[in-house]
Write a protein that holds these residues in place. Structure first.
Motif, mmCIF file in Angstrom:
data_model
loop_
_atom_site.group_PDB
_atom_site.id
_atom_site.type_symbol
_atom_site.label_atom_id
_atom_site.label_comp_id
_atom_site.label_asym_id
_atom_site.label_seq_id
_atom_site.Cartn_x
_atom_site.Cartn_y
_atom_site.Cartn_z
ATOM 1 N N GLN A 1 1.372 75.317 50.730
ATOM 2 C CA GLN A 1 0.255 75.527 49.816
ATOM 3 C C GLN A 1 -1.100 75.315 50.492
ATOM 4 O O GLN A 1 -2.131 75.327 49.835
ATOM 5 N N GLY A 2 -1.123 75.143 51.822
ATOM 6 C CA GLY A 2 -2.359 74.939 52.574
ATOM 7 C C GLY A 2 -2.998 76.243 53.014
ATOM 8 O O GLY A 2 -2.720 77.310 52.463
ATOM 9 N N TRP A 3 -3.846 76.150 54.025
ATOM 10 C CA TRP A 3 -4.574 77.309 54.547
ATOM 11 C C TRP A 3 -3.595 78.327 55.127
ATOM 12 O O TRP A 3 -3.644 79.512 54.836
ATOM 13 N N SER A 4 -2.693 77.849 55.964
ATOM 14 C CA SER A 4 -1.660 78.699 56.555
ATOM 15 C C SER A 4 -0.487 77.791 56.909
ATOM 16 O O SER A 4 -0.682 76.724 57.484
ATOM 17 N N GLU A 5 0.713 78.210 56.558
ATOM 18 C CA GLU A 5 1.874 77.353 56.805
ATOM 19 C C GLU A 5 2.175 77.263 58.299
ATOM 20 O O GLU A 5 2.332 78.282 58.979
ATOM 21 N N ALA A 6 2.214 76.058 58.790
ATOM 22 C CA ALA A 6 2.560 75.787 60.186
ATOM 23 C C ALA A 6 4.014 75.320 60.229
ATOM 24 O O ALA A 6 4.493 74.684 59.291
ATOM 25 N N THR A 7 4.675 75.630 61.305
ATOM 26 C CA THR A 7 6.071 75.245 61.457
ATOM 27 C C THR A 7 6.205 73.731 61.594
ATOM 28 O O THR A 7 5.221 73.025 61.778
ATOM 29 N N TYR A 8 7.424 73.273 61.531
ATOM 30 C CA TYR A 8 7.747 71.886 61.854
ATOM 31 C C TYR A 8 8.472 71.872 63.190
ATOM 32 O O TYR A 8 9.334 72.722 63.442
ATOM 33 N N ALA A 9 8.158 70.909 64.034
ATOM 34 C CA ALA A 9 8.945 70.645 65.234
ATOM 35 C C ALA A 9 10.094 69.743 64.807
ATOM 36 O O ALA A 9 9.945 68.932 63.883
ATOM 37 N N ASN A 10 11.239 69.872 65.440
ATOM 38 C CA ASN A 10 12.400 69.042 65.118
ATOM 39 C C ASN A 10 12.434 67.812 66.009
ATOM 40 O O ASN A 10 12.385 67.936 67.238
ATOM 41 N N ALA A 11 12.509 66.629 65.393
ATOM 42 C CA ALA A 11 12.640 65.391 66.163
ATOM 43 C C ALA A 11 14.063 65.324 66.728
ATOM 44 O O ALA A 11 15.003 65.735 66.047
ATOM 45 N N SER B 1 18.408 63.851 59.757
ATOM 46 C CA SER B 1 19.147 62.696 59.278
ATOM 47 C C SER B 1 18.491 61.400 59.741
ATOM 48 O O SER B 1 18.445 61.148 60.950
ATOM 49 N N PRO B 2 17.962 60.617 58.810
ATOM 50 C CA PRO B 2 17.798 60.948 57.406
ATOM 51 C C PRO B 2 16.682 61.980 57.249
ATOM 52 O O PRO B 2 15.734 62.007 58.025
ATOM 53 N N ALA B 3 16.805 62.832 56.245
ATOM 54 C CA ALA B 3 15.830 63.902 56.017
ATOM 55 C C ALA B 3 14.444 63.304 55.782
ATOM 56 O O ALA B 3 14.278 62.404 54.956
ATOM 57 N N ASP B 4 13.460 63.792 56.550
ATOM 58 C CA ASP B 4 12.100 63.277 56.441
ATOM 59 C C ASP B 4 11.153 64.253 57.133
ATOM 60 O O ASP B 4 11.576 65.025 57.992
ATOM 61 N N VAL B 5 9.888 64.218 56.755
ATOM 62 C CA VAL B 5 8.870 65.060 57.374
ATOM 63 C C VAL B 5 7.567 64.273 57.523
ATOM 64 O O VAL B 5 7.335 63.294 56.823
ATOM 65 N N GLU C 1 8.180 60.887 73.351
ATOM 66 C CA GLU C 1 8.652 61.703 72.237
ATOM 67 C C GLU C 1 8.825 60.881 70.968
ATOM 68 O O GLU C 1 9.117 59.696 71.022
ATOM 69 N N ILE C 2 8.690 61.576 69.840
ATOM 70 C CA ILE C 2 9.077 61.003 68.551
ATOM 71 C C ILE C 2 10.591 61.160 68.486
ATOM 72 O O ILE C 2 11.100 62.282 68.458
ATOM 73 N N VAL C 3 11.303 60.042 68.490
ATOM 74 C CA VAL C 3 12.762 60.080 68.468
ATOM 75 C C VAL C 3 13.268 60.179 67.035
ATOM 76 O O VAL C 3 14.126 60.990 66.711
ATOM 77 N N SER C 4 12.716 59.338 66.162
ATOM 78 C CA SER C 4 13.082 59.341 64.748
ATOM 79 C C SER C 4 11.987 58.621 63.970
ATOM 80 O O SER C 4 11.140 57.949 64.556
ATOM 81 N N PHE C 5 12.029 58.762 62.653
ATOM 82 C CA PHE C 5 11.018 58.099 61.828
ATOM 83 C C PHE C 5 11.527 57.975 60.400
ATOM 84 O O PHE C 5 12.455 58.658 59.982
ATOM 85 N N ARG C 6 10.893 57.078 59.665
ATOM 86 C CA ARG C 6 11.193 56.861 58.243
ATOM 87 C C ARG C 6 9.878 56.724 57.496
ATOM 88 O O ARG C 6 8.938 56.106 57.972
ATOM 89 N N THR C 7 9.844 57.280 56.312
ATOM 90 C CA THR C 7 8.682 57.191 55.442
ATOM 91 C C THR C 7 8.980 56.219 54.310
ATOM 92 O O THR C 7 10.070 56.248 53.737
ATOM 93 N N PHE C 8 8.012 55.360 54.002
ATOM 94 C CA PHE C 8 8.124 54.421 52.888
ATOM 95 C C PHE C 8 6.906 54.593 52.003
ATOM 96 O O PHE C 8 5.783 54.631 52.478
#
Length: 167
Positions: A65-75, A107-111, A149-156
């Motif tokens: 829903q932004g200016w232009s959709e940018a892809t996601y890189a996979n961690a 895994s676990p699903a996050d962005v 590199e970003i290996v993994s992450f979690r959102t709270f």
């Protein structure tokens, strides 16, 4: 850094570093796709010259829903790679706009969108960092970093949850 609620801009010179910090309450959540470029120009017009200025965007500006959709890189991935940025066709010839990709994991699903650019800046100053970064905010991120590199992450949702409960 174009978030849902705010737009934050840092004008930078090749040798001078940060020249100016600019802010606007015209976040992604309040704009239609055709309103992004005028909102940006309004904020940065005093810093524009004749030639195309490189404008590098991150955050929710790259959402569907932004200016232009940018892809996601996979961690796991290197954060903030310019080679994977999405180029946006600007009407104003004084700007050349690119949007950095967010980062996703299965895994676990996050962005994340925007935090990866903060991480890139941190790693530029701390290239040998190995460990966990905490990026506090409404959607606090805990990010494991190894070998640049970003290996993994979690959102709270700690900040957002606090705001909801306190009201």
């Amino acid at each position: 850094d174009w978030g849902t609620s705010n737009l934050r801009v840092w004008a930078m010179g090749a040798d001078d570093g940060v020249i100016a910090e600019l802010n606007s309450e015209k976040g992604m959540g309040s704009l239609r796709p055709d309103e992004f470029e005028p909102a940006l120009i309004e904020l940065i017009s005093s810093h524009l010259a004749d030639g195309p200025m490189k404008v590098l965007c991150c955050g929710m500006v790259g959402a569907k829903q932004g200016w232009s959709e940018a892809t996601y890189a996979n961690a796991p991935c290197e954060p903030g790679k310019l080679s994977t940025a999405t180029n946006v066709e600007a009407k104003d010839p004084r700007i050349s706009v690119s949007i950095l990709p967010g980062v996703m994991q299965s895994s676990p699903a996050d962005v994340m969108r925007g935090e990866e650019t903060q991480i890139s800046g941190f790693l530029a100053e701390n290239p040998n960092f190995f460990g966990t970064l905490c990026l506090p905010g409404t959607h606090t991120k805990w990010v494991q970093i190894s070998a640049g590199e970003i290996v993994s992450f979690r959102t709270f949702m700690s900040g957002e949850l606090f705001a909801l409960l306190s009201e």
